[in-house]
Design an enzyme around this catalytic site. Structure first.
Site, short mmCIF file in Angstrom:
data_model
loop_
_atom_site.label_atom_id
_atom_site.label_comp_id
_atom_site.label_asym_id
_atom_site.label_seq_id
_atom_site.Cartn_x
_atom_site.Cartn_y
_atom_site.Cartn_z
N ASP A 68 0.85 -1.19 0.00
CA ASP A 68 0.00 0.00 0.00
C ASP A 68 0.89 1.24 0.00
O ASP A 68 2.11 1.15 -0.07
CB ASP A 68 -0.93 -0.01 1.22
CG ASP A 68 -0.15 0.09 2.53
OD1 ASP A 68 -0.22 1.14 3.18
OD2 ASP A 68 0.54 -0.88 2.89
N HIS A 88 1.26 -8.93 -4.10
CA HIS A 88 0.32 -7.90 -3.65
C HIS A 88 1.12 -6.62 -3.44
O HIS A 88 1.66 -6.37 -2.36
CB HIS A 88 -0.37 -8.35 -2.36
CG HIS A 88 -1.44 -7.41 -1.89
ND1 HIS A 88 -2.74 -7.46 -2.33
CD2 HIS A 88 -1.40 -6.37 -1.01
CE1 HIS A 88 -3.45 -6.52 -1.75
NE2 HIS A 88 -2.66 -5.84 -0.93
N ASP A 98 0.66 -17.43 -5.17
CA ASP A 98 1.25 -16.35 -5.96
C ASP A 98 0.14 -15.65 -6.73
O ASP A 98 -0.06 -15.86 -7.92
CB ASP A 98 2.31 -16.91 -6.92
CG ASP A 98 2.98 -15.80 -7.75
OD1 ASP A 98 2.86 -14.62 -7.36
OD2 ASP A 98 3.61 -16.13 -8.78
N GLU A 155 2.20 -10.45 -0.13
CA GLU A 155 2.48 -9.01 -0.08
C GLU A 155 3.98 -8.82 0.16
O GLU A 155 4.72 -9.76 0.46
CB GLU A 155 1.68 -8.32 1.02
CG GLU A 155 1.73 -6.79 0.90
CD GLU A 155 0.77 -6.06 1.83
OE1 GLU A 155 0.66 -4.83 1.70
OE2 GLU A 155 0.14 -6.72 2.68
#
Length: 607
Positions: A172, A472, A522, A531
């Site tokens: 993020d 991710h 994956d 992530e």
């Protein structure tokens, strides 16, 4: 009428398919002069290593099979250390070819080491990544963070805050002090332990004055961290939007950004990191070093006066929490680093721990500091004992299975960082004792992360025969480039399944019953196993970087009787088989030993 009986040749063919052996290897390669090991599953007979001319150059009998609880497999270890000639080899088991990608090289970890460090450049906020540095992963600037609002939880803040730079924390676009703390410390310690190596190592990032690349990258995050300190000395917990954004590039995430919370843990993490930065940067930028030290002292004072200000997630916020309701380990971490930097006895760090470091568990870092600064701490011997006791357990675990120090209970969220931190721990044991079993176990840990694991994959993007393609990680998901940003360590297998569900954005059930080391997916949906994060990349960057530094002939710099010792070179006769100096210790005195003869650090014979 068809025959109901199979010919003997057909039966043998089916058996070879059904019971074909699998060889798990470090897919990046093995150093020519280093310890080398692979893991064999369902093998029978000797393992042969065949060069490109078709000649068998080595034949090895595997160890006895033993069950590994991480994957539920009965496997054998194969020591092929005697294979020393650079090249690419085919592996055969009982005459059957099982893989053709075994690499031996003088500088096997050189490129992956630099890529693991360069990834932090790809995580930079507030700046465009230019093609000359970022290649096809170039992107526009996002999150300038020059007009950030104070959330109501950020006590004492008013108006807006200018808080640019820093690293995006994970997949993020948030920036979090707590996780920056351990990540930045780990990279600072890599430089502090091997300055002679990292002063000259480059990996194509923008220059920052006269700083080596490693310190230039770290400073980009330190500059942001400094903006997060309030005038009273306390440090705000994080800088994020209220909710996670969608799968967009940084410049497309235009939601309002906030400084959120203020916490004791963030403040004391900050204090410890700035104390280290003060001594590391002093020889390059005395003004910046003084600024860092002043910030560290103010933060420590605030943290001491406010020992129980813990972060509680506000109702309107859904970004990462990094909540921790015990700040004793953070205070000891800050005190230990401030004492090393200032020698001010008012900074008193208590105890030592055998706990592996993590963002919520900083006591292991105190153990590192005390054990390697014997003249500074009265309980340095106890810290060393704690460190060695844990290292002995890890080395024992690494002697079977896939050669990794982990057991099945170590597979939780971010399991790959658990492995990497165990490898760093083992290296510290090696620094303190010179015992090669710790060094070899650290190498085997890196082997695991780079392919010698039950999934038969390198967990670092862009490296290995098989590596993650769908992490991710928002930039890798949204940039239109097929390959993910290189040099990222994914979180790794674990059976928690926090990302599994029936919603469109959730994952199917990828868990393998009884095999936590195989419970991995994956896929972009799998934030629980796939992530990436700065606190996962930093320990593997330390692990690979330190092994490269050691094998370049540079020994770690550390305090012995209050003197920083650095050994840039020693002559070959005073090196062990792996190329490292044969360091020995006696009453905190360090020397080099060869065939019972002791030499000082310049190679002069001691009486």
């Amino acid at each position: 009428m068809k025959s109901r009986f199979l010919t003997a040749s057909a039966i043998l063919a089916m058996a070879s398919v059904s019971f074909a052996a699998t060889a798990y290897i470090n897919q990046i390669g093995y150093r020519t002069s280093d310890f080398k090991e692979l893991t064999l599953f369902e093998g029978s007979g000797n393992v042969e290593f065949v060069d490109q001319s078709g000649k068998t150059v080595l034949s090895v009998t595997p160890s006895a099979a033993a069950n590994w609880d991480g994957s539920g497999q009965s496997v054998q270890l194969v020591d092929f250390t005697e294979l020393k000639t650079p090249g690419t080899y085919t592996i055969k088991v009982n005459g059957q070819e099982v893989r053709k990608d075994l690499k031996i090289a003088d500088n096997a970890y050189g490129e992956v080491s630099k890529a693991l460090l360069k990834w932090f450049y790809y995580q930079r906020a507030s700046m465009a990544l230019e093609e000359q540095y970022a290649g096809k992963w170039k992107r526009s600037a996002g999150h300038l963070d020059n007009n950030v609002s104070f959330h109501s939880s950020a006590t004492g803040g008013s108006g807006t805050l200018n808080s640019p730079k820093g690293w995006y924390d994970a997949g993020d676009y948030g920036k979090y002090i707590v996780n920056s703390g351990i990540s930045t410390y780990t990279l600072l310690s890599l430089y502090e332990h091997f300055p002679a190596y990292f002063d000259n190592l480059k990996w194509n990032i923008p220059a920052e004055g006269n700083l080596p690349d490693l310190l230039a990258e770290i400073k980009y995050n330190l500059d942001w961290m400094l903006t997060m300190q309030a005038s009273d000395g306390g440090v705000y917990h994080k800088l994020t939007t209220l909710q996670f954004c969608g799968t967009v590039m940084p410049n497309e995430d235009i939601d309002k950004r906030y400084v959120i919370g203020k916490s004791t843990t963030a403040t004391l993490d900050f204090a410890g990191v700035m104390a280290v930065a003060a001594r590391v940067y002093e020889k390059f930028d005395a003004t910046f070093a003084a600024k860092a030290l002043e910030a560290a002292k103010k933060a420590y004072a605030w943290g001491s006066a406010n020992p129980n200000v813990y972060y509680n997630q506000p109702r309107d916020v859904a970004t990462g929490t990094y909540a921790d309701n015990n700040a004793k380990d953070e205070k000891n971490f800050a005190a230990a680093e401030l004492f090393v930097t200032t020698k001010d006895a008012s900074y008193a760090a208590q105890g030592a721990s055998g706990a592996i470091p993590g963002w919520a568990e900083m006591s292991g870092l105190v153990t590192y500091t005390k054990a390697t600064h014997a003249a500074d701490f009265s309980d340095a011997a106890a810290a060393k004992d704690s460190l060695i006791a844990a290292a002995d357990r890890y080395a024992k675990n690494a002697s079977t299975g896939f050669g990794v120090p982990m057991t099945k209970n170590d597979f939780y969220w971010g399991s790959n960082s658990v492995a990497a931190n165990m490898g760093v721990w083992l290296l510290h044991a090696y620094y303190l004792t010179g015992d090669k079993k710790y060094y070899q176990s650290a190498v085997k840990t890196l082997d695991y992360l780079l392919g010698k694991n039950p999934l038969d994959m390198s967990f670092v993007t862009g490296f290995g025969t098989k590596s993650p393609m769908h992490p991710h990680h928002r930039p890798s998901q949204a940039d239109g480039v097929q390959e993910p940003v290189p040099g990222m360590l994914v979180g790794g297998p674990q059976p928690g399944g926090e990302d599994i569900g029936s919603n469109e954005w959730e994952c199917r059930d990828y868990r393998v019953n009884g095999a936590p080391a195989k419970s991995y997916f994956d896929n972009e949906c799998s934030y629980a196993s796939n992530e990436v994060a700065i606190n996962w990349n930093s320990p593997i960057a330390y692990l690979a970087g330190a092994i490269e530094a050691l094998n370049s002939g540079v020994a770690p710099s550390f305090a012995v009787d209050g003197v920083i010792v650095s050994i840039p070179k020693v002559r070959p006769g005073l090196r062990a088989a792996d190329g490292t100096p044969k360091l020995r210790f006696d009453n905190h005195r360090v020397f080099i030993e060869n065939n019972g003869i002791r030499y000082d650090l310049k190679g002069k014979k001691l009486k």
